[in-house]
Design a protein around this motif. Sequence first.
Motif, PDB file in Angstrom:
ATOM      1  N   VAL A 181       0.849  -1.189   0.000  1.00  9.42           N
ATOM      2  CA  VAL A 181       0.000   0.000   0.000  1.00  9.42           C
ATOM      3  C   VAL A 181       0.886   1.240   0.000  1.00  9.42           C
ATOM      4  O   VAL A 181       1.798   1.359   0.827  1.00  9.42           O
ATOM      5  CB  VAL A 181      -0.926   0.034   1.236  1.00  9.42           C
ATOM      6  CG1 VAL A 181      -1.902   1.194   1.130  1.00  9.42           C
ATOM      7  CG2 VAL A 181      -1.670  -1.278   1.401  1.00  9.42           C
ATOM      8  N   ARG A 182       0.633   2.162  -0.914  1.00  9.06           N
ATOM      9  CA  ARG A 182       1.322   3.448  -0.881  1.00  9.06           C
ATOM     10  C   ARG A 182       0.668   4.320   0.193  1.00  9.06           C
ATOM     11  O   ARG A 182      -0.549   4.291   0.372  1.00  9.06           O
ATOM     12  CB  ARG A 182       1.232   4.137  -2.243  1.00  9.06           C
ATOM     13  CG  ARG A 182       2.005   5.442  -2.324  1.00  9.06           C
ATOM     14  CD  ARG A 182       1.859   6.057  -3.703  1.00  9.06           C
ATOM     15  NE  ARG A 182       2.626   5.333  -4.697  1.00  9.06           N
ATOM     16  CZ  ARG A 182       3.899   5.584  -4.987  1.00  9.06           C
ATOM     17  NH1 ARG A 182       4.551   6.526  -4.327  1.00  9.06           N
ATOM     18  NH2 ARG A 182       4.515   4.898  -5.912  1.00  9.06           N
ATOM     19  N   ARG A 183       1.491   5.065   0.914  1.00  7.01           N
ATOM     20  CA  ARG A 183       0.970   5.893   1.999  1.00  7.01           C
ATOM     21  C   ARG A 183      -0.138   6.819   1.498  1.00  7.01           C
ATOM     22  O   ARG A 183      -0.026   7.436   0.448  1.00  7.01           O
ATOM     23  CB  ARG A 183       2.107   6.708   2.622  1.00  7.01           C
ATOM     24  CG  ARG A 183       1.727   7.344   3.962  1.00  7.01           C
ATOM     25  CD  ARG A 183       2.921   8.003   4.611  1.00  7.01           C
ATOM     26  NE  ARG A 183       3.991   7.061   4.907  1.00  7.01           N
ATOM     27  CZ  ARG A 183       4.002   6.238   5.955  1.00  7.01           C
ATOM     28  NH1 ARG A 183       2.979   6.239   6.792  1.00  7.01           N
ATOM     29  NH2 ARG A 183       5.023   5.427   6.156  1.00  7.01           N
ATOM     30  N   GLN A 184      -1.242   6.870   2.265  1.00 11.07           N
ATOM     31  CA  GLN A 184      -2.450   7.634   1.978  1.00 11.07           C
ATOM     32  C   GLN A 184      -3.155   7.148   0.703  1.00 11.07           C
ATOM     33  O   GLN A 184      -3.913   7.881   0.086  1.00 11.07           O
ATOM     34  CB  GLN A 184      -2.150   9.135   1.903  1.00 11.07           C
ATOM     35  CG  GLN A 184      -1.722   9.714   3.264  1.00 11.07           C
ATOM     36  CD  GLN A 184      -1.679  11.221   3.268  1.00 11.07           C
ATOM     37  OE1 GLN A 184      -0.892  11.823   2.555  1.00 11.07           O
ATOM     38  NE2 GLN A 184      -2.533  11.837   4.063  1.00 11.07           N
ATOM     39  N   GLN A 185      -2.874   5.880   0.341  1.00 12.91           N
ATOM     40  CA  GLN A 185      -3.626   5.231  -0.724  1.00 12.91           C
ATOM     41  C   GLN A 185      -4.074   3.862  -0.217  1.00 12.91           C
ATOM     42  O   GLN A 185      -4.076   3.613   0.992  1.00 12.91           O
ATOM     43  CB  GLN A 185      -2.784   5.141  -1.999  1.00 12.91           C
ATOM     44  CG  GLN A 185      -2.484   6.503  -2.614  1.00 12.91           C
ATOM     45  CD  GLN A 185      -1.803   6.400  -3.959  1.00 12.91           C
ATOM     46  OE1 GLN A 185      -1.829   5.367  -4.618  1.00 12.91           O
ATOM     47  NE2 GLN A 185      -1.166   7.485  -4.380  1.00 12.91           N
ATOM     48  N   SER A 186      -4.470   2.976  -1.123  1.00 16.65           N
ATOM     49  CA  SER A 186      -5.043   1.709  -0.672  1.00 16.65           C
ATOM     50  C   SER A 186      -4.544   0.536  -1.498  1.00 16.65           C
ATOM     51  O   SER A 186      -4.076   0.694  -2.628  1.00 16.65           O
ATOM     52  CB  SER A 186      -6.572   1.765  -0.728  1.00 16.65           C
ATOM     53  OG  SER A 186      -7.009   2.028  -2.047  1.00 16.65           O
ATOM     54  N   GLY A 187      -4.636  -0.637  -0.904  1.00 18.82           N
ATOM     55  CA  GLY A 187      -4.362  -1.909  -1.560  1.00 18.82           C
ATOM     56  C   GLY A 187      -5.515  -2.847  -1.250  1.00 18.82           C
ATOM     57  O   GLY A 187      -6.499  -2.453  -0.617  1.00 18.82           O
ATOM     58  N   ALA A 188      -5.408  -4.103  -1.673  1.00 21.38           N
ATOM     59  CA  ALA A 188      -6.549  -4.996  -1.489  1.00 21.38           C
ATOM     60  C   ALA A 188      -6.111  -6.445  -1.404  1.00 21.38           C
ATOM     61  O   ALA A 188      -5.070  -6.834  -1.938  1.00 21.38           O
ATOM     62  CB  ALA A 188      -7.545  -4.826  -2.633  1.00 21.38           C
ATOM     63  N   ALA A 234      -3.840   2.971   3.955  1.00 24.34           N
ATOM     64  CA  ALA A 234      -2.753   3.418   4.829  1.00 24.34           C
ATOM     65  C   ALA A 234      -2.822   4.930   4.983  1.00 24.34           C
ATOM     66  O   ALA A 234      -2.742   5.663   3.989  1.00 24.34           O
ATOM     67  CB  ALA A 234      -1.406   3.009   4.249  1.00 24.34           C
ATOM     68  N   GLY A 235      -2.982   5.403   6.216  1.00 22.64           N
ATOM     69  CA  GLY A 235      -3.006   6.831   6.484  1.00 22.64           C
ATOM     70  C   GLY A 235      -1.606   7.414   6.572  1.00 22.64           C
ATOM     71  O   GLY A 235      -0.601   6.707   6.445  1.00 22.64           O
ATOM     72  N   PHE A 236      -1.533   8.704   6.840  1.00 26.35           N
ATOM     73  CA  PHE A 236      -0.233   9.376   6.881  1.00 26.35           C
ATOM     74  C   PHE A 236       0.622   8.869   8.032  1.00 26.35           C
ATOM     75  O   PHE A 236       1.849   8.943   7.995  1.00 26.35           O
ATOM     76  CB  PHE A 236      -0.437  10.892   7.002  1.00 26.35           C
ATOM     77  CG  PHE A 236      -0.929  11.332   8.354  1.00 26.35           C
ATOM     78  CD1 PHE A 236      -0.040  11.724   9.347  1.00 26.35           C
ATOM     79  CD2 PHE A 236      -2.290  11.337   8.646  1.00 26.35           C
ATOM     80  CE1 PHE A 236      -0.496  12.120  10.595  1.00 26.35           C
ATOM     81  CE2 PHE A 236      -2.748  11.733   9.892  1.00 26.35           C
ATOM     82  CZ  PHE A 236      -1.853  12.128  10.874  1.00 26.35           C
ATOM     83  N   ASN A 237      -0.035   8.341   9.102  1.00 24.78           N
ATOM     84  CA  ASN A 237       0.709   7.880  10.276  1.00 24.78           C
ATOM     85  C   ASN A 237       0.875   6.367  10.306  1.00 24.78           C
ATOM     86  O   ASN A 237       1.233   5.792  11.336  1.00 24.78           O
ATOM     87  CB  ASN A 237       0.001   8.332  11.550  1.00 24.78           C
ATOM     88  CG  ASN A 237      -1.416   7.781  11.655  1.00 24.78           C
ATOM     89  OD1 ASN A 237      -2.055   7.514  10.631  1.00 24.78           O
ATOM     90  ND2 ASN A 237      -1.919   7.637  12.871  1.00 24.78           N
ATOM     91  N   ALA A 238       0.621   5.687   9.196  1.00 24.88           N
ATOM     92  CA  ALA A 238       0.743   4.227   9.163  1.00 24.88           C
ATOM     93  C   ALA A 238       2.205   3.815   9.269  1.00 24.88           C
ATOM     94  O   ALA A 238       3.089   4.487   8.725  1.00 24.88           O
ATOM     95  CB  ALA A 238       0.142   3.681   7.873  1.00 24.88           C
ATOM     96  N   PRO A 239       2.503   2.714   9.968  1.00 23.83           N
ATOM     97  CA  PRO A 239       3.885   2.237  10.043  1.00 23.83           C
ATOM     98  C   PRO A 239       4.352   1.752   8.677  1.00 23.83           C
ATOM     99  O   PRO A 239       3.551   1.304   7.849  1.00 23.83           O
ATOM    100  CB  PRO A 239       3.810   1.081  11.046  1.00 23.83           C
ATOM    101  CG  PRO A 239       2.390   0.612  10.973  1.00 23.83           C
ATOM    102  CD  PRO A 239       1.563   1.831  10.689  1.00 23.83           C
TER     103      PRO A 239
END
Length: 746
Positions: A571-578, A624-629
Motif C-alpha cells: 500500500v502506498r501511503r495515503q492510498q489503498s491496496g486490497a 494506509a493513512g499518513f501515520n501508518a507504520p
Amino acid sequence: MSVFKTATLAVAAVLAVVSAAAAQPRPYIGYVYPAGGQQGTTVRVKLGGQNLDGVYGVLITGKGASGKLVTYLRKLGPQEQTLLREQLDELRKRVPPKSWEMLAQATAGTDASMNADIGMLSREMMARLTQGGHGRAAPAMRLENLGIDRAVLDQIMRIRTRMNEFVLRPASAAISSLVVAEIALDREAEPGQRELRLLTPRGASNPLVFHVGRLPEISRAPMLTSEVQVLGKEALALRRRHEDGDAERAITIPCTVNGQIASAEVHRYRFKVRKGQRLAIVAAARELIPFIADAVPGWFQPVLALYDARGRELAFNDDYRFHPDPVILFEAPRTEECVLAIADAIYRGREDFVYRVTIDEMPWITSIFPMGARAGTSPSVAMKGWNLDEARLQLPPPDASPGIHLVAAAVGPRSSNRVPFAVDTLPEAFDQEPNNEPAEAQKVQLPVIVNGRIDRPDDWDVFQFRGRAGETIVAEVVARRLGSPLDSLLKLTDAQGALVAINDDHEYAEAGTSTHYADSYLIAKLPADGDYCVSVGDTTRAGSEEHGYRLRISGPRPDFALRAAPSSVWVRRQQSGAVTVYVDRKDGFTGAIHLGLKNPPPGISASPSVIKDDQPAAQLTIRAGFNAPAGPFDLVVEGRARIGTQEIVRQAVPAEDRMQAFLWRHLVPAEDLKAYVFDPAADGLKLRPKRDYMAMATVPADSAGKPKFTKAQVAGRLRQLDLLFDEGLLTEDFYRKKRAECGVTE
C-alpha cells in the motif's frame, strides 16, 4: 465447478477495479536453494524469482533465525552481456596472460553466483585459484603471484559471475532474476518448517518453505539458470547442468542432502549401513514448492531407489500413499555400503526442482488411532510406524480449540513426522464390529462423531440412528484430511434399504495442496419417521488398520471458513491496496459475512466489505493513512456473520493463489498476512531517481550523415550503462567512454 473457480469468476468484476497500488507487479520467488540448514550454522542460499528490483531484505518466521541480503542478480539482456564482454576485454589488458588463463578456469563454475559478494572476492573462486582449481588441471597459485591489481581482480570476479548466469531464453522467466542471501540459524532454533520471504520496495514476496534441521547438511552446487529446451535439440540445454550433476557423492549418515535436479539427471549418494539399522529415508520436494504453473502434473515428482553395493535394488518409492514426496522405511539386512538415487519420475528438471532428503533412524508415524478427540479430554492414542519404541506422542492440550492440529512423536532428540489430529465438541463413539451389514448395524445417538477403521479389503461399517420426517441430516467423513489412505464412500439408506443419498468425493476450499478430495459428505432431508443407516466403505475396496476415519452424523452446524489471498499486501501511503477473501460455506450456511481487520496498527484501516449471500468471495480494501507504520507488519482479516441468535467470528487464513499445470488453481495456506506501506522517504530505501533518457539521448550519425540508431535505442543503451555501472560491473573509464558514444559527456 470448484469453489475456488467459481469464486474466481464471481470476483472478476471486482478485481478489475483494484487500485493502482494493488496493480503494481508483486515480487515473486519460485525457489530457494538449499531449502534448509542445520541449527547453529549460517547458510548461503540462492533464490530465483521476478519483479525483485530494489530487493533489500530477507524475512524468515520463527525465533532463532534471521536473514540478510548478499546480492541481487537481475536478469540481463543480450546487449548488456555484450557490454560486459567488452568491459572484460578492457580488463584483460591489465592481466598477465598466464594469470588470465587461471582466472578463466576459476570463474567458470556453476556455483560462482552463490559466493559473489558485492565488493568482496568470491570465496569459492579464490579457493579454486589458491587450491589448484575445481576438478581442473590448473595449479595452485598464491594471490600475490598473480600479478593482478586487487581492484581489477574484484571487477573480473563480478563480471564473470554475472556472465555465468546469462541465458538468452531461460526455461522459466519467472525464476530468472536471482538473489543470494544468508540465513543465520541459532543453535537453539526450533527444528521444523519456517517461511522465507524477500522484501522489496513493492512489498513482501510470496513465502517459500525453509527448514531448520537437526542433522548435518550436504548441498550440491547450485544450478545455473536453465535454458529453454527446443524439441529435437534438448541436448543443447543439458550443457548448463551441474558440473557434478550425475557424480556420486559419498556421505556419512545421519544427514540431510540438498540438491536441484536438472533435466535427465540422477543424483546418487553412497553411505554405509549397519545390519539391523532401521532407516527412514524421507524426501521433501513438493512440500517445498507445492505447485509449478508450467509443469505437468504441476510439481517436481521425485522417485527414490536404494541399491546395495552390487547395484541390486533394495527398495523403491515414488510417493508415500497419496503424498507425492517419497519415503523409504528400510531395515538393513547386512552391514554394507548402499547407494541412494533420486530423480524426477519422467526425468524433467530445472532450478525449481529442489529437494531435501533426510536419512536417519528417526521415528516415523504411519497412523494413529483415534485420529481425533472431543475438546477438553485427554484421550489414549495408539501409534503405528517405524522406530516408535519409547516414543511419546505430543497431543494438543485439553483446552485446544476445535480444528485440526499437527502432532508428532519424540524419541530423545529425534522427532517424527507431523500427523493431523482433530479436535471437536460433539460426543464421540468408536466403531464396534461386527457392523458390516444393515442387519448388524451399530446403533448410535445423534449428534455423534464415530472413530472407526475400514480394517480389511471390502469392509463396510454401518451405523443406525432414529430419524424424523423432514429432519435434515449431515454425514461427513474426515479421513484423507487426517492423513488416512481411505478413499471413502458414504451412503444413507432407509429401513428398507432404499438409497436416500450417496457421495464419494466432496470438494472443499480448505484443501490447500491436496488435489484429491477423497473425503465424503452428504446432507439430506429425511422422507419419513423411522430408522436410517449410514454406511462407510472404501471406493477402491481397500482396507487395513491404517484406513482410519472420523464420521460425523448430526444435524446441520452452519459455519464458514475464510481464506485471504495474496498473503502480502503493498500500500502506498495515503492510498489503498486490497486482498480477496474467499469463503467456504459449511452445512448449508448462506448468510452475509462482514469483513474487516482485527486490531490493525494505527493508520491502517479497511473499508466496509460484505460477502453477500450468493457470493463466494469479496475484496477487502486496506488503506494506509499518513501515520501508518512502514512495515512489514502482520494483519489479521476476520469475518462476522449472524447464525441464528449468535454472531460468529472467523479469522481468514492467509493464502497464495497458485496455479497447477497451466490450469488448476489452489489456495495454499501461509503463516501470516504481511503488509507493507510504501514510502520513498523511509529509512533503508535507496530508490533510483527517474531519468529522462529520451531527453538525454543524442543520435550519432555515420560518415554519410545518416543516423546509426534510433533515439529510443540510444536511450535504452544509456539506461543499460547506468544499471551496470550502479551494480559495480563497469569501470568509470569504460562507463564514460560508452556514454560519450551516445553523445552524453557529463
